[in-house]
Design a protein around this motif. Sequence first.
Motif, PDB file in Angstrom:
ATOM      1  N   THR A 197     -73.561 -39.346 -57.855  1.00 21.18           N
ATOM      2  CA  THR A 197     -74.151 -39.188 -56.524  1.00 21.18           C
ATOM      3  C   THR A 197     -74.767 -37.815 -56.270  1.00 21.18           C
ATOM      4  O   THR A 197     -75.258 -37.560 -55.161  1.00 21.18           O
ATOM      5  CB  THR A 197     -73.087 -39.456 -55.446  1.00 21.18           C
ATOM      6  OG1 THR A 197     -71.971 -38.575 -55.653  1.00 21.18           O
ATOM      7  CG2 THR A 197     -72.610 -40.895 -55.496  1.00 21.18           C
ATOM      8  N   LEU A 209     -69.477 -38.082 -51.616  1.00 19.71           N
ATOM      9  CA  LEU A 209     -70.619 -37.433 -50.991  1.00 19.71           C
ATOM     10  C   LEU A 209     -70.830 -36.043 -51.587  1.00 19.71           C
ATOM     11  O   LEU A 209     -69.871 -35.284 -51.737  1.00 19.71           O
ATOM     12  CB  LEU A 209     -70.397 -37.306 -49.488  1.00 19.71           C
ATOM     13  CG  LEU A 209     -70.515 -38.600 -48.671  1.00 19.71           C
ATOM     14  CD1 LEU A 209     -70.045 -38.338 -47.241  1.00 19.71           C
ATOM     15  CD2 LEU A 209     -71.937 -39.120 -48.681  1.00 19.71           C
ATOM     16  N   LYS A 267     -73.925 -36.221 -45.569  1.00 22.89           N
ATOM     17  CA  LYS A 267     -73.152 -37.236 -44.861  1.00 22.89           C
ATOM     18  C   LYS A 267     -73.808 -38.607 -44.990  1.00 22.89           C
ATOM     19  O   LYS A 267     -73.451 -39.539 -44.258  1.00 22.89           O
ATOM     20  CB  LYS A 267     -73.001 -36.846 -43.384  1.00 22.89           C
ATOM     21  CG  LYS A 267     -72.258 -35.533 -43.176  1.00 22.89           C
ATOM     22  CD  LYS A 267     -72.092 -35.201 -41.694  1.00 22.89           C
ATOM     23  CE  LYS A 267     -71.359 -33.862 -41.530  1.00 22.89           C
ATOM     24  NZ  LYS A 267     -71.164 -33.519 -40.099  1.00 22.89           N
ATOM     25  N   LEU A 316     -74.167 -41.814 -46.717  1.00 23.78           N
ATOM     26  CA  LEU A 316     -73.561 -42.743 -47.671  1.00 23.78           C
ATOM     27  C   LEU A 316     -74.608 -43.631 -48.330  1.00 23.78           C
ATOM     28  O   LEU A 316     -74.537 -43.893 -49.540  1.00 23.78           O
ATOM     29  CB  LEU A 316     -72.528 -43.617 -46.962  1.00 23.78           C
ATOM     30  CG  LEU A 316     -71.220 -42.942 -46.549  1.00 23.78           C
ATOM     31  CD1 LEU A 316     -70.447 -43.834 -45.583  1.00 23.78           C
ATOM     32  CD2 LEU A 316     -70.369 -42.630 -47.773  1.00 23.78           C
ATOM     33  N   ARG A 362     -75.417 -44.073 -52.398  1.00 27.31           N
ATOM     34  CA  ARG A 362     -75.366 -45.341 -53.142  1.00 27.31           C
ATOM     35  C   ARG A 362     -76.687 -45.611 -53.854  1.00 27.31           C
ATOM     36  O   ARG A 362     -76.696 -46.161 -54.965  1.00 27.31           O
ATOM     37  CB  ARG A 362     -74.999 -46.474 -52.182  1.00 27.31           C
ATOM     38  CG  ARG A 362     -73.579 -46.345 -51.642  1.00 27.31           C
ATOM     39  CD  ARG A 362     -73.208 -47.494 -50.711  1.00 27.31           C
ATOM     40  NE  ARG A 362     -71.937 -47.192 -50.041  1.00 27.31           N
ATOM     41  CZ  ARG A 362     -71.751 -47.210 -48.720  1.00 27.31           C
ATOM     42  NH1 ARG A 362     -72.757 -47.546 -47.921  1.00 27.31           N
ATOM     43  NH2 ARG A 362     -70.580 -46.915 -48.204  1.00 27.31           N
ATOM     44  N   ALA A 410     -63.760 -42.404 -49.940  1.00 25.69           N
ATOM     45  CA  ALA A 410     -65.216 -42.449 -49.846  1.00 25.69           C
ATOM     46  C   ALA A 410     -65.855 -41.064 -49.820  1.00 25.69           C
ATOM     47  O   ALA A 410     -66.926 -40.855 -50.376  1.00 25.69           O
ATOM     48  CB  ALA A 410     -65.645 -43.251 -48.619  1.00 25.69           C
ATOM     49  N   VAL A 430     -68.167 -43.516 -53.024  1.00 20.79           N
ATOM     50  CA  VAL A 430     -68.843 -44.033 -51.834  1.00 20.79           C
ATOM     51  C   VAL A 430     -68.957 -45.554 -51.863  1.00 20.79           C
ATOM     52  O   VAL A 430     -69.415 -46.160 -50.890  1.00 20.79           O
ATOM     53  CB  VAL A 430     -70.248 -43.408 -51.671  1.00 20.79           C
ATOM     54  CG1 VAL A 430     -70.145 -41.899 -51.455  1.00 20.79           C
ATOM     55  CG2 VAL A 430     -71.144 -43.739 -52.864  1.00 20.79           C
TER      56      VAL A 430
END
Length: 266
Positions: free
Chosen positions: A59, A95, A100, A102, A106, A137, A142
Amino acid sequence: MTVKQLSMPELVEACVQLGIGNVGLWREPVQSYGLEATAKLVRDAGLAVTTLCRGGFLTAIDPQERARALADNRRAVDEAATLGTDTLVLVSGGLPPGSKDLRAARERIADALAELGPYAERHGVRLAIEPLHPMYAADRCVVSTLTQALDLAERFPAHQVGVTVDTYHIWWDDTAPQQIARAGAGGRIHTFQLADWTTPLPEGVLTGRGQIGDGSIDMREWKGYVEAAGYTGPIEVELFNEGLWARDGREVLAETAQRFVRNVIA
């Protein structure tokens, strides 16, 4: 990891003595003992490696961090192939610092899978996205539900990308049985893992996985869901638990096998 206090030779010896023919391995102990040495050790003992854990952490926003993550995941695929397993479990990542978003995180996972899926296929390895409980998460994953995991996986061929069904992470979700059926219909259940939910959770929550039969999860019920979905592969028990790690590893392994029979099979 259930008995991480055992060295690799001790683990293999204990599995053989207890009649456990399959073992799921984690990268760090494998790397510590040596990849080729581990592959030979398990092969000579007649053990099958069910999965290798873990790849993922895909991510990051920074281009250099993303490049490092992709390179590490390609190495993980290579390691899985050397060990003789066809499944690499992915923990997708949390994250990035300061973010912030999400959904964007993804999407970066999907971007990475577009590169890693074909690479894994060339090496005879499948990628199994593991959704983690929502409490992870922010910092670890996430992807929190099977729905989210399948929405990602279904962008790619099933022989490249599927999912991990882990009772610890999804037992609370009343949509999970339907999503297991969805995954099974698409041939995307790449591994099935068990751990129980016990409270209170320890500080940091990472090592809160309970021994089979000690908590709130009906293991037979979840086994029934995956079997009804057509899954016939091995079932792994994966416990992160400081109390278990403080005990004799052979004793814990024997207890885990007994709990598995009592609470899952019998």
